[in-house]
Design an enzyme around this catalytic site. Sequence first.
Site, PDB file in Angstrom:
ATOM      1  N   ARG A   1     -10.271   4.519   0.561  1.00  0.00           N
ATOM      2  CA  ARG A   1     -11.309   5.087   1.429  1.00  0.00           C
ATOM      3  C   ARG A   1     -11.631   6.520   1.015  1.00  0.00           C
ATOM      4  NH1 ARG A   1      -9.642   2.942   7.486  1.00  0.00           N
ATOM      5  NH2 ARG A   1      -8.226   1.350   6.734  1.00  0.00           N
TER       6      ARG A   1
ATOM      7  N   CYS B   1      -8.674  -9.477  17.949  1.00  0.00           N
ATOM      8  CA  CYS B   1      -8.465  -8.485  16.904  1.00  0.00           C
ATOM      9  C   CYS B   1      -9.568  -7.430  16.849  1.00  0.00           C
ATOM     10  CB  CYS B   1      -8.405  -9.204  15.586  1.00  0.00           C
ATOM     11  SG  CYS B   1      -9.787 -10.291  15.376  1.00  0.00           S
TER      12      CYS B   1
ATOM     13  N   ARG C   1     -13.570  -0.383   4.324  1.00  0.00           N
ATOM     14  CA  ARG C   1     -12.220  -0.942   4.429  1.00  0.00           C
ATOM     15  C   ARG C   1     -11.409  -0.543   3.221  1.00  0.00           C
ATOM     16  NH1 ARG C   1     -10.772  -6.746   5.252  1.00  0.00           N
ATOM     17  NH2 ARG C   1      -8.745  -5.738   5.253  1.00  0.00           N
TER      18      ARG C   1
ATOM     19  N   ARG D   1     -13.446   0.639  17.344  1.00  0.00           N
ATOM     20  CA  ARG D   1     -13.076   1.725  18.249  1.00  0.00           C
ATOM     21  C   ARG D   1     -13.657   3.057  17.776  1.00  0.00           C
ATOM     22  NH1 ARG D   1      -9.440   5.604  17.590  1.00  0.00           N
ATOM     23  NH2 ARG D   1      -8.721   4.632  15.678  1.00  0.00           N
ATOM     24  N   ARG D   2     -13.521   3.326  16.497  1.00  0.00           N
ATOM     25  CA  ARG D   2     -14.079   4.577  15.958  1.00  0.00           C
ATOM     26  C   ARG D   2     -15.603   4.539  15.981  1.00  0.00           C
ATOM     27  NH1 ARG D   2      -9.470   4.484  11.274  1.00  0.00           N
ATOM     28  NH2 ARG D   2      -7.912   5.741  12.355  1.00  0.00           N
TER      29      ARG D   2
ATOM     30  N   LYS E   1       0.188   0.153  15.306  1.00  0.00           N
ATOM     31  CA  LYS E   1      -1.193  -0.128  15.731  1.00  0.00           C
ATOM     32  C   LYS E   1      -1.762  -1.378  15.061  1.00  0.00           C
ATOM     33  CE  LYS E   1      -4.309   2.557  12.794  1.00  0.00           C
ATOM     34  NZ  LYS E   1      -5.482   3.382  12.791  1.00  0.00           N
ATOM     35  N   ASP E   2      -1.135  -1.816  13.973  1.00  0.00           N
ATOM     36  CA  ASP E   2      -1.588  -3.036  13.295  1.00  0.00           C
ATOM     37  C   ASP E   2      -0.836  -4.278  13.763  1.00  0.00           C
ATOM     38  OD1 ASP E   2      -3.393  -1.584  11.747  1.00  0.00           O
ATOM     39  OD2 ASP E   2      -1.885  -1.141  10.222  1.00  0.00           O
TER      40      ASP E   2
ATOM     41  N   SER F   1       0.861  -1.182   0.000  1.00  0.00           N
ATOM     42  CA  SER F   1       0.000   0.000   0.000  1.00  0.00           C
ATOM     43  C   SER F   1       0.898   1.232   0.000  1.00  0.00           C
ATOM     44  CB  SER F   1      -0.895   0.011   1.237  1.00  0.00           C
ATOM     45  OG  SER F   1      -0.127   0.286   2.392  1.00  0.00           O
TER      46      SER F   1
HETATM   47  N1  LIG Z   1      -5.752   0.488   9.921  1.00  0.00           N
HETATM   48  C1  LIG Z   1      -4.854   0.885   8.886  1.00  0.00           C
HETATM   49  C2  LIG Z   1      -3.855   1.862   9.352  1.00  0.00           C
HETATM   50  N2  LIG Z   1      -2.784   1.464  10.052  1.00  0.00           N
HETATM   51  C3  LIG Z   1      -2.051   2.574  10.384  1.00  0.00           C
HETATM   52  C4  LIG Z   1      -2.696   3.681   9.869  1.00  0.00           C
HETATM   53  C5  LIG Z   1      -2.258   5.065  10.011  1.00  0.00           C
HETATM   54  C6  LIG Z   1      -0.833   5.292  10.405  1.00  0.00           C
HETATM   55  C7  LIG Z   1      -0.521   5.080  11.847  1.00  0.00           C
HETATM   56  O1  LIG Z   1      -1.398   4.981  12.709  1.00  0.00           O
HETATM   57  O2  LIG Z   1       0.687   5.024  12.145  1.00  0.00           O
HETATM   58  C8  LIG Z   1      -3.837   3.233   9.185  1.00  0.00           C
HETATM   59  C9  LIG Z   1      -4.826   4.032   8.434  1.00  0.00           C
HETATM   60  C10 LIG Z   1      -5.907   4.634   9.268  1.00  0.00           C
HETATM   61  O3  LIG Z   1      -6.270   4.115  10.332  1.00  0.00           O
HETATM   62  O4  LIG Z   1      -6.442   5.659   8.834  1.00  0.00           O
END
Ligand SMILES: NCc1[nH]cc(CCC(=O)O)c1CC(=O)O
Length: 305
Positions: free
Chosen positions: A154, A241, A148, A130-131, A82-83, A12
């Site tokens: 998006r 998850c 997604r 969460r959002r 965060k992933d 990506s």
């Molecule tokens: N879930 C995908 C993801 N993983 C990290 C980011 C943004 C970059 C970051 O948090 O470092 C994003 C995109 C988003 O949530 O808009």
Amino acid sequence: MTTRLRIATRQSALALWQAEHVAARLRIAHVGMDVELVPMTTRGDQILDQPLSLIGGKGLFLKELEVAMLEGRADIAVHSLKDVPMDLEPGFALGAVLERADPFDAFVSNHYARLNELPQGARVGSSSLRRQAQMRAVRPDIELVDLRGNVNTRLAKLDAGDYDAIILACAGLERLGLAARIRSRLEAPDWLPAVAQGAIAVEYRSGDSVTAELLKVLDDAETHTCVAAERAMNRRLHGSCNVPIAGFCIHAESGLFLAGLVGDVSNGRLLRAEAQGAANDPEALGHQVAKLLQEKGADEMLAGR
Ligand SMILES: NCc1[nH]cc(CCC(=O)O)c1CC(=O)O
């Protein structure tokens, strides 16, 4: 001396930016080193029509990169922290956490400047529980719609008119040169980001001490401490998850300050807790905030009871 370092990365635009960023930092820190990207597709990138929580969670974005490291096709992998699951696969470790960028969520819309300007019943896109939970808490009237795909996908769906607004991470938009799309920030303490949002981490094979040594220069101690507290909280609350959990830690003069939140997407109920702790023990603070949330009923809420 190691003269070559290969970075496994997803393809990506955001992942490539982050891998290039780490590559550039490594080239500056280790003059003469040959740093290459090894781009690859993960299962998480391929399956776009199902919620992540149903197809196996965030680990899906790491697996192929870890296999590449095991097979010797790459030395390190670069991730949005965060992933990254709370517990890495055995044999892997995080060698560096880079200085955190903007940790907050962005309100993105072509018609409205902020959340409270949205009309009754507006359609907001986000697949993050969460959002969704936080959105439901402040605006129960909003219609939450799944969304997604990578950041550009998006935004394209927003521009096509499918949504009145979408929520994205500020850090991702800024890295892609899309900061102008941020109409307003959703900031702490009212709105909390995902644990470790805005931080980039570098993973390596834990036995590879040569690579570990090369990565040390990238590590930002303050960020590392803060995300350690956030991730300890998340781990304690159980790491399944894509759960409606948020957490944000800052390093204040008096020590660490961690705010945590657990939400219920179905009714917008939010549990909040916060505490201060010593900077030399972020895990203890994470566990303390997790315990405060559990005393308020976090486990039952997360189990859907
Ligand atoms: N879930 C995908 C993801 N993983 C990290 C980011 C943004 C970059 C970051 O948090 O470092 C994003 C995109 C988003 O949530 O808009």
